[in-house]
Write a protein that holds these residues in place. Sequence first.
Motif, PDB file in Angstrom:
ATOM      1  N   ASP A 110      -6.969 -27.568   0.845  1.00 12.81           N
ATOM      2  CA  ASP A 110      -7.877 -27.343   1.974  1.00 12.81           C
ATOM      3  C   ASP A 110      -9.295 -27.555   1.464  1.00 12.81           C
ATOM      4  O   ASP A 110      -9.695 -26.952   0.460  1.00 12.81           O
ATOM      5  CB  ASP A 110      -7.727 -25.928   2.535  1.00 12.81           C
ATOM      6  N   ALA A 111     -10.055 -28.409   2.122  1.00 13.65           N
ATOM      7  CA  ALA A 111     -11.447 -28.628   1.726  1.00 13.65           C
ATOM      8  C   ALA A 111     -12.279 -27.371   1.936  1.00 13.65           C
ATOM      9  O   ALA A 111     -13.255 -27.123   1.215  1.00 13.65           O
ATOM     10  CB  ALA A 111     -12.037 -29.795   2.509  1.00 13.65           C
ATOM     11  N   ASN A 112     -11.897 -26.564   2.915  1.00 11.15           N
ATOM     12  CA  ASN A 112     -12.561 -25.284   3.181  1.00 11.15           C
ATOM     13  C   ASN A 112     -11.829 -24.208   2.385  1.00 11.15           C
ATOM     14  O   ASN A 112     -10.786 -23.718   2.800  1.00 11.15           O
ATOM     15  CB  ASN A 112     -12.526 -24.977   4.679  1.00 11.15           C
ATOM     16  N   ARG A 113     -12.370 -23.844   1.218  1.00  5.13           N
ATOM     17  CA  ARG A 113     -11.651 -22.925   0.335  1.00  5.13           C
ATOM     18  C   ARG A 113     -11.463 -21.544   0.969  1.00  5.13           C
ATOM     19  O   ARG A 113     -10.432 -20.907   0.775  1.00  5.13           O
ATOM     20  CB  ARG A 113     -12.375 -22.773  -1.002  1.00  5.13           C
ATOM     21  N   GLN A 114     -12.444 -21.062   1.740  1.00  4.98           N
ATOM     22  CA  GLN A 114     -12.272 -19.767   2.407  1.00  4.98           C
ATOM     23  C   GLN A 114     -11.077 -19.797   3.352  1.00  4.98           C
ATOM     24  O   GLN A 114     -10.257 -18.880   3.367  1.00  4.98           O
ATOM     25  CB  GLN A 114     -13.537 -19.384   3.179  1.00  4.98           C
ATOM     26  N   ASN A 115     -10.985 -20.858   4.126  1.00  5.14           N
ATOM     27  CA  ASN A 115      -9.854 -20.983   5.044  1.00  5.14           C
ATOM     28  C   ASN A 115      -8.542 -21.124   4.274  1.00  5.14           C
ATOM     29  O   ASN A 115      -7.519 -20.525   4.650  1.00  5.14           O
ATOM     30  CB  ASN A 115     -10.048 -22.194   5.954  1.00  5.14           C
ATOM     31  N   GLY A 116      -8.559 -21.907   3.199  1.00  3.03           N
ATOM     32  CA  GLY A 116      -7.359 -22.087   2.402  1.00  3.03           C
ATOM     33  C   GLY A 116      -6.861 -20.787   1.809  1.00  3.03           C
ATOM     34  O   GLY A 116      -5.646 -20.512   1.785  1.00  3.03           O
ATOM     35  N   ILE A 117      -7.783 -19.959   1.320  1.00  2.00           N
ATOM     36  CA  ILE A 117      -7.405 -18.654   0.767  1.00  2.00           C
ATOM     37  C   ILE A 117      -6.811 -17.773   1.859  1.00  2.00           C
ATOM     38  O   ILE A 117      -5.778 -17.114   1.659  1.00  2.00           O
ATOM     39  CB  ILE A 117      -8.635 -17.982   0.123  1.00  2.00           C
TER      40      ILE A 117
ATOM     41  N   LYS B  51     -19.340 -21.066  -1.517  1.00  2.08           N
ATOM     42  CA  LYS B  51     -18.961 -20.186  -0.407  1.00  2.08           C
ATOM     43  C   LYS B  51     -17.898 -19.173  -0.815  1.00  2.08           C
ATOM     44  O   LYS B  51     -17.651 -18.201  -0.102  1.00  2.08           O
ATOM     45  CB  LYS B  51     -18.470 -21.007   0.787  1.00  2.08           C
ATOM     46  N   VAL B  52     -17.258 -19.420  -1.948  1.00  2.00           N
ATOM     47  CA  VAL B  52     -16.254 -18.512  -2.499  1.00  2.00           C
ATOM     48  C   VAL B  52     -16.739 -18.040  -3.868  1.00  2.00           C
ATOM     49  O   VAL B  52     -17.173 -18.844  -4.685  1.00  2.00           O
ATOM     50  CB  VAL B  52     -14.886 -19.212  -2.636  1.00  2.00           C
ATOM     51  N   THR B  53     -16.662 -16.730  -4.105  1.00  2.00           N
ATOM     52  CA  THR B  53     -16.994 -16.168  -5.409  1.00  2.00           C
ATOM     53  C   THR B  53     -15.710 -15.828  -6.135  1.00  2.00           C
ATOM     54  O   THR B  53     -15.000 -14.899  -5.741  1.00  2.00           O
ATOM     55  CB  THR B  53     -17.858 -14.900  -5.282  1.00  2.00           C
ATOM     56  N   ALA B  54     -15.383 -16.601  -7.152  1.00  4.99           N
ATOM     57  CA  ALA B  54     -14.185 -16.329  -7.938  1.00  4.99           C
ATOM     58  C   ALA B  54     -14.449 -15.181  -8.905  1.00  4.99           C
ATOM     59  O   ALA B  54     -15.572 -14.974  -9.364  1.00  4.99           O
ATOM     60  CB  ALA B  54     -13.768 -17.580  -8.704  1.00  4.99           C
ATOM     61  N   GLY B  55     -13.397 -14.427  -9.216  1.00  2.00           N
ATOM     62  CA  GLY B  55     -13.549 -13.327 -10.163  1.00  2.00           C
ATOM     63  C   GLY B  55     -13.700 -13.809 -11.584  1.00  2.00           C
ATOM     64  O   GLY B  55     -14.312 -13.139 -12.425  1.00  2.00           O
ATOM     65  N   LEU B  56     -13.140 -14.995 -11.875  1.00  5.09           N
ATOM     66  CA  LEU B  56     -13.226 -15.564 -13.217  1.00  5.09           C
ATOM     67  C   LEU B  56     -13.474 -17.055 -13.099  1.00  5.09           C
ATOM     68  O   LEU B  56     -12.678 -17.782 -12.507  1.00  5.09           O
ATOM     69  CB  LEU B  56     -11.931 -15.311 -13.997  1.00  5.09           C
ATOM     70  N   ASN B  57     -14.570 -17.523 -13.676  1.00  2.73           N
ATOM     71  CA  ASN B  57     -14.929 -18.941 -13.658  1.00  2.73           C
ATOM     72  C   ASN B  57     -14.719 -19.554 -15.032  1.00  2.73           C
ATOM     73  O   ASN B  57     -15.287 -19.081 -16.025  1.00  2.73           O
ATOM     74  CB  ASN B  57     -16.393 -19.120 -13.250  1.00  2.73           C
ATOM     75  N   ILE B  58     -13.905 -20.615 -15.091  1.00  2.34           N
ATOM     76  CA  ILE B  58     -13.647 -21.341 -16.324  1.00  2.34           C
ATOM     77  C   ILE B  58     -14.313 -22.706 -16.211  1.00  2.34           C
ATOM     78  O   ILE B  58     -13.940 -23.526 -15.376  1.00  2.34           O
ATOM     79  CB  ILE B  58     -12.139 -21.499 -16.574  1.00  2.34           C
TER      80      ILE B  58
ATOM     81  N   LEU C 138     -30.356 -20.137  -3.518  1.00  4.33           N
ATOM     82  CA  LEU C 138     -30.095 -19.470  -2.234  1.00  4.33           C
ATOM     83  C   LEU C 138     -28.806 -18.649  -2.279  1.00  4.33           C
ATOM     84  O   LEU C 138     -28.736 -17.557  -1.704  1.00  4.33           O
ATOM     85  CB  LEU C 138     -30.021 -20.516  -1.119  1.00  4.33           C
ATOM     86  N   TYR C 139     -27.801 -19.172  -2.998  1.00  2.28           N
ATOM     87  CA  TYR C 139     -26.559 -18.401  -3.165  1.00  2.28           C
ATOM     88  C   TYR C 139     -26.773 -17.241  -4.135  1.00  2.28           C
ATOM     89  O   TYR C 139     -26.306 -16.118  -3.899  1.00  2.28           O
ATOM     90  CB  TYR C 139     -25.434 -19.298  -3.669  1.00  2.28           C
ATOM     91  N   ASP C 140     -27.489 -17.490  -5.227  1.00  2.00           N
ATOM     92  CA  ASP C 140     -27.690 -16.451  -6.242  1.00  2.00           C
ATOM     93  C   ASP C 140     -28.405 -15.234  -5.677  1.00  2.00           C
ATOM     94  O   ASP C 140     -28.119 -14.094  -6.077  1.00  2.00           O
ATOM     95  CB  ASP C 140     -28.484 -17.014  -7.427  1.00  2.00           C
ATOM     96  N   TYR C 141     -29.346 -15.456  -4.764  1.00  2.00           N
ATOM     97  CA  TYR C 141     -30.135 -14.353  -4.218  1.00  2.00           C
ATOM     98  C   TYR C 141     -29.660 -13.907  -2.834  1.00  2.00           C
ATOM     99  O   TYR C 141     -30.327 -13.114  -2.174  1.00  2.00           O
ATOM    100  CB  TYR C 141     -31.615 -14.732  -4.178  1.00  2.00           C
ATOM    101  N   GLY C 142     -28.506 -14.393  -2.404  1.00  2.00           N
ATOM    102  CA  GLY C 142     -27.888 -13.876  -1.191  1.00  2.00           C
ATOM    103  C   GLY C 142     -28.405 -14.447   0.110  1.00  2.00           C
ATOM    104  O   GLY C 142     -28.013 -13.980   1.184  1.00  2.00           O
ATOM    105  N   PHE C 143     -29.271 -15.465   0.048  1.00  2.63           N
ATOM    106  CA  PHE C 143     -29.753 -16.076   1.291  1.00  2.63           C
ATOM    107  C   PHE C 143     -28.658 -16.917   1.943  1.00  2.63           C
ATOM    108  O   PHE C 143     -28.624 -17.058   3.162  1.00  2.63           O
ATOM    109  CB  PHE C 143     -31.000 -16.924   1.017  1.00  2.63           C
ATOM    110  N   LYS C 144     -27.795 -17.497   1.114  1.00  2.00           N
ATOM    111  CA  LYS C 144     -26.580 -18.143   1.604  1.00  2.00           C
ATOM    112  C   LYS C 144     -25.407 -17.273   1.172  1.00  2.00           C
ATOM    113  O   LYS C 144     -25.374 -16.777   0.053  1.00  2.00           O
ATOM    114  CB  LYS C 144     -26.427 -19.566   1.041  1.00  2.00           C
ATOM    115  N   LYS C 145     -24.467 -17.040   2.076  1.00  5.62           N
ATOM    116  CA  LYS C 145     -23.410 -16.072   1.858  1.00  5.62           C
ATOM    117  C   LYS C 145     -22.209 -16.666   1.133  1.00  5.62           C
ATOM    118  O   LYS C 145     -21.768 -17.770   1.436  1.00  5.62           O
ATOM    119  CB  LYS C 145     -22.959 -15.466   3.191  1.00  5.62           C
TER     120      LYS C 145
END
Length: 335
Positions: free
Chosen positions: A116-123, A146-153, A25-32
């Motif tokens: 912050d458990a809510n990473r969007q809010n924390g950012i 819910k957050v798309t990082a530019g670089l995933n390790i 659902l995240y990969d195809y944009g159904f979940k943002k």
Amino acid sequence: MKLLRFLLFPVMPFYFVVTWLRNVLYDYGFKKSKSYDFPLLCVGNLSAGGTGKTPMVEYLIRVLKDDFKIATLSRGYGRETEVFVLGTPKDTAKTLGDEPFQFYSKFSKDIQVAVDANRQNGIAELRGVLSKPEVIILDDAFQHRKVTAGLNILLTTYSNLYYKDCVLPTGNLREPRVGAKRANIIVVTKCPKDITDGEKAKIVKEISPEVHQTVFFSTIVYSEMVFSDAESRGLKQLPKFTLVTGIANASPLVAFLNAEGLAFKHLEFKDHYSFTATDIKSFEAEELLLTTEKDFMRLKNNERLKHKLFYLPIEAQIDNSENFNNLITAFVAKY
């Protein structure tokens, strides 16, 4: 535990489908999922703990802190607070969580540490402070879609490679193995020091990295010194001691101490364990206590232990570190 996992095998297909469907659902944009116009690095894993995320975050901090304003953002597992917290001198492991408090204790002069458990809010909160960070390192956020990082390790341990594992509750994976495709860098952690090039090549072949992925190997380097808040001692000069651990996998540490020929007994607790008054009282009877740096953050404020409590620092050492560091700095420089 193995018997319980075997008995729970019928649950595994349901867990697999739920986590797989969530990712689809995240990969195809159904979940943002939200992307950002500044460097956001994510350190995470597929397995449930014990892959060496904390040493890796500290490694990244050391690579970047002299040239950029850095912040770390963690969930703050086990803390007694619930909302966004930006680390200050008043904070402890109870308000930040043990791992973020470790970051703060070591690097507060150079970076900001937030939870912050809510990473969007924390950012959003971090970017709203007066001296906003230029780079944010997300600790243990690979499944936080819910957050798309530019670089995933993505980290996977040498002793339990993700491609040989299966999902919870029978295995240790938080999501199906296909999730590894989201990673830009895969690091095989906690490798033996004598790992051969042939063995590395075999692991890389079995990982079968995508075009956008690079595989590295790292080992854990233990300090030759142990530390308390007041003093330091040589590890090999320690008399018989009691090892206290509350981490996901203490086996590598125990093996290292045994290889050093040290005399100790081991009191093992679950990961992020909250030590009780009864535990502390029992520790008082021990002559000398050695623990991990993470556990030290939860025990250091007990006055009755201060004269006998020491920790052993560790660092991640990455093979081909120059190439790894260049990938990190090049990613940040793009912004």
